[in-house]
Design a protein around this motif. Structure first.
Motif, PDB file in Angstrom:
ATOM      1  N   SER A 190       0.895  -1.180   0.096  1.00  0.00           N
ATOM      2  CA  SER A 190       0.006  -0.095   0.157  1.00  0.00           C
ATOM      3  C   SER A 190       0.860   1.460   0.036  1.00  0.00           C
ATOM      4  CB  SER A 190      -1.118   0.003   1.103  1.00  0.00           C
ATOM      5  OG  SER A 190      -0.252  -0.155   2.297  1.00  0.00           O
ATOM      6  N   GLU A 191       1.873   1.108   0.984  1.00  0.00           N
ATOM      7  CA  GLU A 191       2.679   2.478   0.891  1.00  0.00           C
ATOM      8  C   GLU A 191       3.267   2.926  -0.567  1.00  0.00           C
ATOM      9  OE1 GLU A 191       5.238  -1.043   1.118  1.00  0.00           O
ATOM     10  OE2 GLU A 191       3.355  -0.498   2.029  1.00  0.00           O
ATOM     11  N   GLU A 192       3.586   1.934  -1.455  1.00  0.00           N
ATOM     12  CA  GLU A 192       3.841   2.267  -2.799  1.00  0.00           C
ATOM     13  C   GLU A 192       2.766   2.275  -3.712  1.00  0.00           C
ATOM     14  OE1 GLU A 192       6.199  -1.036  -4.493  1.00  0.00           O
ATOM     15  OE2 GLU A 192       6.722   0.260  -6.419  1.00  0.00           O
ATOM     16  N   PHE A 193       1.888   1.737  -3.370  1.00  0.00           N
ATOM     17  CA  PHE A 193       0.790   1.576  -4.650  1.00  0.00           C
ATOM     18  C   PHE A 193      -0.415   2.599  -4.550  1.00  0.00           C
ATOM     19  CE2 PHE A 193       1.112  -2.045  -7.527  1.00  0.00           C
ATOM     20  CZ  PHE A 193       2.620  -2.162  -7.530  1.00  0.00           C
ATOM     21  N   ASP A 194      -0.537   2.986  -3.004  1.00  0.00           N
ATOM     22  CA  ASP A 194      -1.887   3.965  -2.840  1.00  0.00           C
ATOM     23  C   ASP A 194      -1.857   5.403  -3.602  1.00  0.00           C
ATOM     24  OD1 ASP A 194      -3.136   2.083  -1.195  1.00  0.00           O
ATOM     25  OD2 ASP A 194      -2.543   2.932   0.657  1.00  0.00           O
ATOM     26  N   GLN A 195      -0.535   5.767  -3.838  1.00  0.00           N
ATOM     27  CA  GLN A 195      -0.419   7.013  -4.452  1.00  0.00           C
ATOM     28  C   GLN A 195      -0.789   7.094  -5.894  1.00  0.00           C
ATOM     29  OE1 GLN A 195       3.865   8.169  -5.202  1.00  0.00           O
ATOM     30  NE2 GLN A 195       4.190   6.103  -4.117  1.00  0.00           N
ATOM     31  N   TYR A 196      -0.991   5.853  -6.411  1.00  0.00           N
ATOM     32  CA  TYR A 196      -1.466   5.687  -7.805  1.00  0.00           C
ATOM     33  C   TYR A 196      -3.054   5.346  -8.158  1.00  0.00           C
ATOM     34  CZ  TYR A 196       3.503   5.643  -8.838  1.00  0.00           C
ATOM     35  OH  TYR A 196       5.104   6.311  -9.006  1.00  0.00           O
ATOM     36  N   GLY A 197      -3.654   4.606  -7.005  1.00  0.00           N
ATOM     37  CA  GLY A 197      -4.845   4.263  -7.375  1.00  0.00           C
ATOM     38  C   GLY A 197      -5.777   3.505  -6.056  1.00  0.00           C
ATOM     39  N   THR A 198      -6.751   3.160  -6.419  1.00  0.00           N
ATOM     40  CA  THR A 198      -7.683   2.810  -5.046  1.00  0.00           C
ATOM     41  C   THR A 198      -7.630   1.314  -5.199  1.00  0.00           C
ATOM     42  OG1 THR A 198      -9.135   4.744  -5.906  1.00  0.00           O
ATOM     43  CG2 THR A 198      -9.822   2.988  -4.287  1.00  0.00           C
ATOM     44  N   TYR A 199      -7.399   0.680  -3.713  1.00  0.00           N
ATOM     45  CA  TYR A 199      -7.437  -0.779  -3.431  1.00  0.00           C
ATOM     46  C   TYR A 199      -8.661  -1.267  -3.058  1.00  0.00           C
ATOM     47  CZ  TYR A 199      -5.740  -5.106  -1.027  1.00  0.00           C
ATOM     48  OH  TYR A 199      -5.762  -6.028  -0.587  1.00  0.00           O
ATOM     49  N   LEU A 200      -9.376  -1.955  -3.838  1.00  0.00           N
ATOM     50  CA  LEU A 200     -10.659  -2.568  -3.732  1.00  0.00           C
ATOM     51  C   LEU A 200     -10.975  -4.016  -3.928  1.00  0.00           C
ATOM     52  CD1 LEU A 200     -12.791   0.123  -5.329  1.00  0.00           C
ATOM     53  CD2 LEU A 200     -12.705  -0.413  -2.907  1.00  0.00           C
ATOM     54  N   PRO A 201     -11.789  -4.686  -3.550  1.00  0.00           N
ATOM     55  CA  PRO A 201     -12.069  -6.247  -3.902  1.00  0.00           C
ATOM     56  C   PRO A 201     -12.392  -6.343  -5.358  1.00  0.00           C
ATOM     57  CG  PRO A 201     -13.362  -5.478  -1.784  1.00  0.00           C
ATOM     58  CD  PRO A 201     -12.831  -4.381  -2.348  1.00  0.00           C
ATOM     59  N   ILE A 202     -11.780  -7.211  -5.959  1.00  0.00           N
ATOM     60  CA  ILE A 202     -12.274  -7.471  -7.398  1.00  0.00           C
ATOM     61  C   ILE A 202     -13.740  -7.455  -7.494  1.00  0.00           C
ATOM     62  CG2 ILE A 202     -12.161  -9.844  -7.211  1.00  0.00           C
ATOM     63  CD1 ILE A 202     -10.856  -9.870 -10.148  1.00  0.00           C
ATOM     64  N   ASP A 203     -14.431  -7.922  -6.684  1.00  0.00           N
ATOM     65  CA  ASP A 203     -16.033  -7.742  -6.972  1.00  0.00           C
ATOM     66  C   ASP A 203     -16.493  -6.339  -7.240  1.00  0.00           C
ATOM     67  OD1 ASP A 203     -16.812 -10.427  -7.513  1.00  0.00           O
ATOM     68  OD2 ASP A 203     -16.251 -11.048  -5.666  1.00  0.00           O
ATOM     69  N   GLU A 204     -15.717  -5.419  -6.516  1.00  0.00           N
ATOM     70  CA  GLU A 204     -16.206  -4.104  -6.659  1.00  0.00           C
ATOM     71  C   GLU A 204     -15.785  -3.242  -7.724  1.00  0.00           C
ATOM     72  OE1 GLU A 204     -15.936  -1.947  -2.658  1.00  0.00           O
ATOM     73  OE2 GLU A 204     -16.453  -4.114  -1.496  1.00  0.00           O
ATOM     74  N   ILE A 205     -14.942  -3.752  -8.442  1.00  0.00           N
ATOM     75  CA  ILE A 205     -14.381  -3.007  -9.571  1.00  0.00           C
ATOM     76  C   ILE A 205     -14.703  -3.480 -11.188  1.00  0.00           C
ATOM     77  CG2 ILE A 205     -12.657  -1.591  -8.343  1.00  0.00           C
ATOM     78  CD1 ILE A 205     -10.541  -3.769  -9.193  1.00  0.00           C
TER      79      ILE A 205
END
Ligand code: CP
Length: 303
Positions: A190-205
């Motif tokens: 998360s510390e690396e990826f959060d700045q690029y996008g939103t982390y969600l369960p696959i079923d929500e995207i």
């Protein structure tokens, strides 16, 4: 370009120019030609089918003399370092070295050295960067949607170990795409990826995005710990046939390949109507021609 090692070293304009030139090559554009006999050497310290062979084909199409470096019979077996290997190839007259290596950022020492006399093209460095894969992915997305601005792209799977994810998230964000990530928590840095996008369960995207970019589970980079069976991984984190039915009709499925069929992606979806996986592989040849042409121009090797 002097080298092609990381999307971080490229401007948006340079990347878009490579995509445009890749499309020209795909449409049959002629290469303006080499000034003189020119050697390219492919050094793959990690295995590859697509990157290695598509660079080889791209080099042949450009009229380069192609040398395949066999790691096992080279002086690497006597302890020669990568630096000394590339120093040697440059001294022999090789203009371009395409390198895949498990050491992240291996290229930094090479491109900084005033004594290395050849262009470095990165075919993948550990979990760091895979810029030519990113270029072929962007070419495929642009062919489909014509733009990156406002496009919703999900990158799903073994994010922690993925150089494809890193190159793509950096470039796609810069080009205006909206990014979503889905992954098991242990593979989400998360510390690396959060700045690029939103982390969600696959079923929500899955029903919201234009691109479902699935990633290979990289068993070779794991320490042997298996926290889920293939079936459970597929059910919880994979693109199943049932999940794919919820995708927008205009959305596409991408995967850098090789695919672990029925792990990250259902077997039936690999060659399905919404899949662009085969197109990605085809585009790899043309965009790699554009990359090689750009570095050869940077070294004044063109007519
Ligand atoms: N996508 C990709 O890099 O595949 P290879 O490992 O076969 O080159």
């Amino acid at each position: 370009l002097q080298h092609f090692v990381s999307v971080e070293e490229l401007t948006n304009e340079e990347v878009l120019a490579l995509l445009a030139r890749g499309e020209e090559f795909k449409a049959g554009a002629k290469f303006e030609g080499l000034e003189k006999q020119t050697f390219a050497c492919n050094l793959f310290f990690e295995n590859s089918t697509r990157t290695h062979n598509s660079f080889h084909i791209a080099e042949c199409k450009l009229g380069l003399d192609v040398m395949e470096f066999d790691v096992s019979t080279s002086a690497v077996s006597k302890g020669e370092t990568l630096y000394d290997t590339i120093l040697t190839l440059g001294a022999l007259g090789v203009e371009v070295c395409v390198i895949r290596h498990n050491q992240e950022h291996y290229y930094e020492e090479l491109i900084k050295s005033p004594n290395i006399d050849c262009a470095i093209v990165n075919g993948g460095d550990g979990s760091g960067q895979h810029p030519s894969q990113c270029a072929l992915d962007l070419m495929t997305i642009q062919e489909e949607f014509g733009t990156f601005e406002g496009l919703k792209v999900a990158i799903v799977g073994d994010l922690f170990h993925s150089r494809v994810a890193r190159s793509n998230m950096q470039m796609l964000k810069r080009l205006g795409a909206e990014l979503y990530f889905a992954a098991p928590e242990v593979w989400y840095p998360s510390e690396e990826f959060d700045q690029y996008g939103t982390y969600l369960p696959i079923d929500e995207i899955v029903d919201k995005v234009d691109v479902m970019m699935m990633l290979r589970v990289q068993h070779e980079r794991h320490d042997g710990t298996v926290f889920l069976s293939k079936e459970d991984y597929h059910r919880k984190y994979g693109l199943t046939v049932e999940r794919a039915k919820r995708m927008k009709p205009t959305a596409i499925i991408m995967h850098p390949a090789p695919v672990n069929r029925d792990a990250e992606l259902a077997d039936e979806l690999v060659e399905s109507e919404q899949s662009r996986i085969v197109t990605q592989m085809t585009n790899g040849v043309y965009v790699r021609m554009a990359i090689l042409e750009a570095v050869l121009r940077g070294r004044n090797c063109l007519k």
